[in-house]
Write a protein that holds these residues in place. Structure first.
Motif, mmCIF file in Angstrom:
data_model
loop_
_atom_site.group_PDB
_atom_site.id
_atom_site.type_symbol
_atom_site.label_atom_id
_atom_site.label_comp_id
_atom_site.label_asym_id
_atom_site.label_seq_id
_atom_site.Cartn_x
_atom_site.Cartn_y
_atom_site.Cartn_z
ATOM 1 N N LEU A 131 92.401 42.226 -50.343
ATOM 2 C CA LEU A 131 92.412 41.365 -49.165
ATOM 3 C C LEU A 131 93.104 42.026 -47.973
ATOM 4 C CD1 LEU A 131 93.251 37.945 -50.905
ATOM 5 C CD2 LEU A 131 91.003 38.845 -50.284
ATOM 6 N N GLY A 132 92.994 43.361 -47.885
ATOM 7 C CA GLY A 132 93.586 44.082 -46.782
ATOM 8 C C GLY A 132 95.074 44.326 -46.904
ATOM 9 N N GLN A 133 95.656 43.988 -48.043
ATOM 10 C CA GLN A 133 97.096 44.138 -48.254
ATOM 11 C C GLN A 133 97.336 45.108 -49.408
ATOM 12 O OE1 GLN A 133 99.743 42.820 -46.578
ATOM 13 N NE2 GLN A 133 101.148 43.884 -47.943
ATOM 14 N N ASN A 134 98.188 46.102 -49.203
ATOM 15 C CA ASN A 134 98.521 47.076 -50.236
ATOM 16 C C ASN A 134 99.774 46.624 -50.973
ATOM 17 O OD1 ASN A 134 96.363 48.746 -49.492
ATOM 18 N ND2 ASN A 134 97.592 49.767 -47.943
ATOM 19 N N GLY A 135 99.572 45.904 -52.068
ATOM 20 C CA GLY A 135 100.710 45.383 -52.805
ATOM 21 C C GLY A 135 101.489 44.366 -51.987
ATOM 22 N N THR A 136 102.722 44.097 -52.426
ATOM 23 C CA THR A 136 103.581 43.123 -51.746
ATOM 24 C C THR A 136 104.896 43.797 -51.392
ATOM 25 O OG1 THR A 136 102.573 41.307 -52.998
ATOM 26 C CG2 THR A 136 104.684 40.861 -51.930
ATOM 27 N N THR A 137 105.155 43.927 -50.116
ATOM 28 C CA THR A 137 106.355 44.615 -49.630
ATOM 29 C C THR A 137 107.278 43.704 -48.839
ATOM 30 O OG1 THR A 137 105.131 45.345 -47.671
ATOM 31 C CG2 THR A 137 105.180 46.846 -49.558
ATOM 32 N N GLY A 138 106.857 42.485 -48.563
ATOM 33 C CA GLY A 138 107.701 41.538 -47.850
ATOM 34 C C GLY A 138 108.091 42.023 -46.469
ATOM 35 N N GLY A 139 109.354 41.919 -46.167
ATOM 36 C CA GLY A 139 109.858 42.288 -44.842
ATOM 37 C C GLY A 139 110.273 43.731 -44.702
ATOM 38 N N ALA A 140 109.887 44.582 -45.645
ATOM 39 C CA ALA A 140 110.285 45.993 -45.602
ATOM 40 C C ALA A 140 109.910 46.611 -44.258
ATOM 41 C CB ALA A 140 109.614 46.756 -46.732
ATOM 42 N N GLY A 141 110.851 47.362 -43.697
ATOM 43 C CA GLY A 141 110.632 48.005 -42.419
ATOM 44 C C GLY A 141 111.120 47.191 -41.237
ATOM 45 N N GLY A 142 111.409 45.919 -41.463
ATOM 46 C CA GLY A 142 111.921 45.077 -40.386
ATOM 47 C C GLY A 142 113.435 44.982 -40.422
ATOM 48 N N ASP A 169 104.986 38.526 -44.092
ATOM 49 C CA ASP A 169 105.829 39.732 -44.001
ATOM 50 C C ASP A 169 107.319 39.389 -43.987
ATOM 51 O OD1 ASP A 169 103.469 41.371 -43.733
ATOM 52 O OD2 ASP A 169 103.368 40.750 -41.636
ATOM 53 N N LYS A 170 107.714 38.584 -44.975
ATOM 54 C CA LYS A 170 109.119 38.183 -45.083
ATOM 55 C C LYS A 170 109.657 38.490 -46.475
ATOM 56 C CE LYS A 170 109.363 36.385 -40.994
ATOM 57 N NZ LYS A 170 108.099 37.090 -40.623
ATOM 58 N N THR A 171 110.897 38.956 -46.519
ATOM 59 C CA THR A 171 111.681 38.969 -47.746
ATOM 60 C C THR A 171 112.821 37.983 -47.545
ATOM 61 O OG1 THR A 171 111.166 41.264 -48.324
ATOM 62 C CG2 THR A 171 113.152 40.311 -49.275
ATOM 63 N N ILE A 172 112.922 37.002 -48.437
ATOM 64 C CA ILE A 172 114.029 36.041 -48.419
ATOM 65 C C ILE A 172 114.816 36.294 -49.694
ATOM 66 C CG2 ILE A 172 114.670 33.613 -48.288
ATOM 67 C CD1 ILE A 172 111.884 33.082 -47.094
ATOM 68 N N ILE A 173 116.045 36.762 -49.551
ATOM 69 C CA ILE A 173 116.782 37.252 -50.709
ATOM 70 C C ILE A 173 118.231 36.787 -50.665
ATOM 71 C CG2 ILE A 173 117.278 39.464 -49.552
ATOM 72 C CD1 ILE A 173 117.017 40.763 -52.384
ATOM 73 N N GLY A 174 118.733 36.322 -51.799
ATOM 74 C CA GLY A 174 120.113 35.900 -51.898
ATOM 75 C C GLY A 174 121.060 37.070 -52.073
ATOM 76 N N ILE A 175 122.252 36.927 -51.518
ATOM 77 C CA ILE A 175 123.308 37.926 -51.657
ATOM 78 C C ILE A 175 124.261 37.451 -52.748
ATOM 79 C CG2 ILE A 175 125.167 39.159 -50.489
ATOM 80 C CD1 ILE A 175 122.317 39.769 -49.483
ATOM 81 N N GLY A 176 124.343 38.195 -53.846
ATOM 82 C CA GLY A 176 125.195 37.811 -54.951
ATOM 83 C C GLY A 176 124.620 36.659 -55.750
#
Length: 338
Positions: free
Chosen positions: A44-55, A100-107
């Motif tokens: 679907l035009g997307q190469n895997g799932t990278t989330g917000g990488a690069g931002g 294009d988002k990564t939502i990630i918890g710290i700890g």
């Protein structure tokens, strides 16, 4: 650098300083996590799932800041520190996440409470193929979700390439992780589901074949379904749905495959589950292929029927032996373990 940018944009430096005191902004992360399962497939035009990488990487301090960042266009890594209470308002507590988002918890103590995340454009029953603006490329990791007034996470309307990994889900009013309305290429891995009733729905309802048939390709692996009562998952139309190396403990049922869905069930461990997996549930029968699963103190055998496309035709994977699952999965699933 930020002072120069503010001056060029005509933003008062004092105002910028106030914003930066609330939102920590850093340079892009050095390395992005790597998705597996269906979320890793190029399609679907997307190469895997990278989330917000690069931002940029941001750490919002308030719920308002968090919601502004997750719906902002463009790549962004949004870190959750501590507890963020999501408002209910007119949305019933469901809040949109942009592509294009990564939502990630710290700890181990990052929490989203009181509301849930919606990944997908608004529902339109007349749309039967992926719209140009379908939400895609989202990663959600290492967060405790609880107390939502609707779903904890809802994936809908042809959203694709979504990776939900190493989270803790409990005490939502509806689904913990629901995947429906033509969504595709999704992985749900290393999560703990507990103190929850309707865990995970794949496929909206029995009449939604126009959107769901030929889509809803989902991988569930190394999840701990810890007395989560039902829908672990409950599948309509999706094929193949790959369910491997999950630990089921004290559930009313594990997997239901209906409406000609196709499930491959392998290397799972079922302990004290009334119905580990079934194809005769409601609506039309589903298809299910089972291999190398272990059942202990279960009231029924796994129901199998028909053939299902092999997940290995889409992606490579390695399984644990089913006998290892009761040790490996509780030790590795949930938050604080990435």
């Amino acid at each position: 650098m930020w002072t120069n940018v503010a001056k060029k944009a005509g933003v008062p430096v004092a105002a910028l300083s106030l914003v930066l005191a609330c939102v920590t902004v850093t340079t892009p992360a050095a390395a992005a996590p790597v998705a597996d399962g269906f979320a890793s497939v190029d399609a679907l035009g997307q190469n895997g799932t990278t989330g917000g990488a690069g931002g940029p990487v941001v750490t919002p301090a308030t719920a308002a800041q968090f919601l502004e960042h997750i719906r902002r266009p463009g790549p962004l890594v949004v870190q959750v520190r501590g507890t963020i209470t999501l408002p209910t308002g007119t949305t019933d507590g469901m809040h949109d996440v942009a592509s294009d988002k990564t939502i990630i918890g710290i700890g181990p103590d990052a929490r989203l409470v009181g509301g849930g995340l919606n990944i997908g454009v608004p529902v339109d029953d007349d749309v039967t193929s992926p719209p140009p603006g379908a939400v895609h490329n989202v990663i959600i990791r290492n967060i405790r979700f609880s107390g939502a007034t609707d779903d904890l996470i809802n994936v809908q309307m042809f959203s694709h390439h979504i990776w939900i990994d190493h989270n803790d889900f409990s005490d939502g009013d509806d689904g913990a992780v629901d995947i429906k309305r033509g969504s595709d290429f999704i992985t749900v891995s290393w999560n703990r589901f507990h103190d929850h009733d309707k865990t995970s729905l794949v496929g909206h309802d029995d009449d939604n074949g126009a959107q769901d048939t030929g889509r809803l390709r989902v991988t569930y692996h190394h999840n701990y379904f810890d007395a989560s009562d039902q829908r672990n998952p409950r599948v309509r139309f999706g094929s193949p749905v790959h369910v491997y190396n999950n630990y089921y403990r004290d559930n009313s049922y594990g997997i239901a495959s209906t409406m000609d869905a196709g499930v491959v069930l392998e290397g799972n461990y079922f302990f004290s589950v009334n119905n580990p997996a079934r194809v005769d549930f409601s609506g039309e029968l589903g298809r299910l292929v089972a291999r190398d699963n272990i059942l202990v103190d279960c009231n029924h055998e796994i129901e199998t029927r028909g053939t299902v496309a092999e997940p290995r035709t889409y992606y490579a994977y390695t399984t644990h032996r089913a006998a290892e699952v009761p040790t490996v999965v509780p030790a590795g699933a949930g938050v604080g373990k990435i």
